[in-house]
Scaffold this active site. Structure first.
Site, PDB file in Angstrom:
ATOM      1  N   GLY A  31       0.808  -1.225   0.000  1.00 25.91           N
ATOM      2  CA  GLY A  31       0.000   0.000   0.000  1.00 25.91           C
ATOM      3  C   GLY A  31       0.832   1.261   0.000  1.00 25.91           C
ATOM      4  O   GLY A  31       2.023   1.238  -0.325  1.00 25.91           O
ATOM      5  N   GLU A  35       3.626   6.146  -7.964  1.00 26.74           N
ATOM      6  CA  GLU A  35       3.686   5.878  -9.417  1.00 26.74           C
ATOM      7  C   GLU A  35       4.370   4.547  -9.747  1.00 26.74           C
ATOM      8  O   GLU A  35       4.095   3.949 -10.780  1.00 26.74           O
ATOM      9  CB  GLU A  35       4.401   7.028 -10.146  1.00 26.74           C
ATOM     10  N   HIS A  37       4.083   1.703  -8.036  1.00 26.18           N
ATOM     11  CA  HIS A  37       3.007   0.702  -7.945  1.00 26.18           C
ATOM     12  C   HIS A  37       2.049   0.845  -9.132  1.00 26.18           C
ATOM     13  O   HIS A  37       1.606  -0.147  -9.720  1.00 26.18           O
ATOM     14  CB  HIS A  37       2.193   0.904  -6.667  1.00 26.18           C
ATOM     15  N   LYS A 149      12.823  -2.289  -8.945  1.00 27.36           N
ATOM     16  CA  LYS A 149      13.336  -1.540  -7.788  1.00 27.36           C
ATOM     17  C   LYS A 149      13.811  -2.495  -6.680  1.00 27.36           C
ATOM     18  O   LYS A 149      14.828  -2.290  -6.060  1.00 27.36           O
ATOM     19  CB  LYS A 149      12.217  -0.616  -7.294  1.00 27.36           C
ATOM     20  N   MET A 184      11.229   5.719  -6.637  1.00 25.76           N
ATOM     21  CA  MET A 184      10.039   5.939  -5.801  1.00 25.76           C
ATOM     22  C   MET A 184       9.888   4.800  -4.800  1.00 25.76           C
ATOM     23  O   MET A 184      10.164   3.643  -5.116  1.00 25.76           O
ATOM     24  CB  MET A 184       8.802   6.020  -6.679  1.00 25.76           C
TER      25      MET A 184
HETATM   26  P1  AMP Z   1       5.935  -2.503  -1.831  1.00 24.08           P
HETATM   27  O1  AMP Z   1       4.593  -1.903  -1.639  1.00 24.08           O
HETATM   28  O2  AMP Z   1       7.062  -1.571  -1.511  1.00 24.08           O
HETATM   29  O3  AMP Z   1       6.076  -3.849  -1.171  1.00 24.08           O
HETATM   30  O4  AMP Z   1       6.085  -2.777  -3.389  1.00 24.08           O
HETATM   31  C1  AMP Z   1       5.142  -3.540  -4.104  1.00 24.08           C
HETATM   32  C2  AMP Z   1       5.665  -3.801  -5.495  1.00 24.08           C
HETATM   33  O5  AMP Z   1       5.890  -2.548  -6.154  1.00 24.08           O
HETATM   34  C3  AMP Z   1       7.017  -4.546  -5.502  1.00 24.08           C
HETATM   35  O6  AMP Z   1       7.018  -5.491  -6.564  1.00 24.08           O
HETATM   36  C4  AMP Z   1       8.009  -3.435  -5.750  1.00 24.08           C
HETATM   37  O7  AMP Z   1       9.201  -3.865  -6.371  1.00 24.08           O
HETATM   38  C5  AMP Z   1       7.206  -2.521  -6.671  1.00 24.08           C
HETATM   39  N1  AMP Z   1       7.756  -1.161  -6.634  1.00 24.08           N
HETATM   40  C6  AMP Z   1       7.978  -0.401  -5.535  1.00 24.08           C
HETATM   41  N2  AMP Z   1       8.551   0.764  -5.872  1.00 24.08           N
HETATM   42  C7  AMP Z   1       8.703   0.752  -7.227  1.00 24.08           C
HETATM   43  C8  AMP Z   1       9.234   1.660  -8.181  1.00 24.08           C
HETATM   44  N3  AMP Z   1       9.751   2.822  -7.830  1.00 24.08           N
HETATM   45  N4  AMP Z   1       9.220   1.309  -9.483  1.00 24.08           N
HETATM   46  C9  AMP Z   1       8.709   0.102  -9.875  1.00 24.08           C
HETATM   47  N5  AMP Z   1       8.194  -0.798  -9.019  1.00 24.08           N
HETATM   48  C10 AMP Z   1       8.190  -0.496  -7.711  1.00 24.08           C
END
Ligand code: AMP
Length: 282
Positions: A31, A35, A37, A149, A184
């Site tokens: 959550g 951008e 996500h 990322k 991000m």
């Molecule tokens: P998180 O909510 O941080 O656990 O991330 C959920 C998913 O979004 C994971 O697969 C992350 O690698 C991806 N994600 C987080 N930040 C970025 C970003 N800046 N660019 C691309 N994907 C991202």
């Protein structure tokens, strides 16, 4: 768009879609959507008939000293953003729904989970693989969408899916960055404006290192030292690690060759930041 909290209800909804042979795409998140996500969600929407977003701040992937209690929680804003992207279903389970009393089964991907971030956050990746494994069993998607990322996380999850013969494709989407290059992250909210400016040195130093490697440098020690110098000169970040590794096996490289990645983690103010860059060395 449906917001579903119950595994039973979610399974019932998905059974219908599967009977209609609809392709199901799945984006797992914690959550506080940004951008990065949203780019995963857009890819998922484009490639599937049904798109599912999960929002679950998984306690099992936070280790001692981590920010579980202060991790940003923005339920209303997340639902608003997901709706705007035309997500079909948000799965928003409680801890109790995901982990019944006495939950005691884990998934552990050996080796890959103990290097880079795994060395400094023991148990973190086991928490990630366990929760994503459970989510894959609940949703049974055709394709899983992950971000570059978190490159190590993506490699570990791919390995888990492969090792356990899950019929799931993995689509790894490029890192989305701020204008100044900062990757991000939900944790960027912890940074002051000045720290955000300082943090731009992370990607700048990675890009410079890539340029140096493509110009002929093959000595990993020299590359790591040059990144270290740039970061310490231009920011107050405390470096946790900078490593040159094989982009598939995550094995450390002394002489740079093949498909490689430079990965780093730093502490800046209240935030722990990670970033990486991939390089194809001829
Ligand atoms: P998180 O909510 O941080 O656990 O991330 C959920 C998913 O979004 C994971 O697969 C992350 O690698 C991806 N994600 C987080 N930040 C970025 C970003 N800046 N660019 C691309 N994907 C991202």
């Amino acid at each position: 768009m449906r917001v579903v909290k119950s595994i039973k209800v979610l399974r019932k909804l998905l059974r219908k879609e599967k009977l209609s042979n609809h392709k199901i795409g799945f984006v797992p998140t914690m959550g506080s959507l940004h951008e990065g996500h949203l780019s995963l969600i857009r890819n998922c929407r484009r490639e599937n008939e049904i798109s599912i977003l999960s929002i679950f701040i998984n306690p099992k992937q936070f280790v001692k000293g981590d920010d579980f209690s202060s991790y940003p929680r923005e339920e209303k804003k997340d639902i608003f953003l997901a709706k705007k992207e035309n997500i079909d279903i948000i799965f928003f389970p409680t801890n109790k729904e995901m982990y019944s009393d006495g939950h005691s089964t884990v998934i552990n991907v050996e080796k890959l989970s103990t290097v880079l971030c795994g060395k400094y956050r023991p148990g973190h990746f086991q928490g990630v693989t366990t929760v994503v494994g459970k989510l894959l069993n609940i949703i049974e998607p055709d394709t899983l969408y992950l971000g570059q990322k978190d490159a190590q996380q993506a490699i570990i999850l791919k390995k888990m899916i492969d090792d356990l013969n899950w019929p799931v494709k993995v689509n790894i989407c490029p890192t989305v960055r701020e204008k100044n290059g900062l990757a991000m992250s939900s944790r960027n909210q912890y940074l002051s404006d000045n720290e955000k400016k300082e943090a731009s040195i992370l990607f700048r130093s990675l890009k410079e290192a890539k340029h140096t490697i493509l110009s002929g440098q093959r000595d990993s020690k020299k590359i790591i030292q040059s990144i270290r110098n740039l970061i310490t000169k231009n920011s107050s970040a405390k470096i946790q690690y900078i490593e040159c590794v094989n982009a598939d096996t995550l094995e450390k490289l002394t002489i740079l060759k093949g498909k490689m990645m430079i990965a780093l983690a730093v502490h800046l103010g209240r935030a722990r930041l990670i970033d990486n860059i991939q390089i194809a060395v001829k």
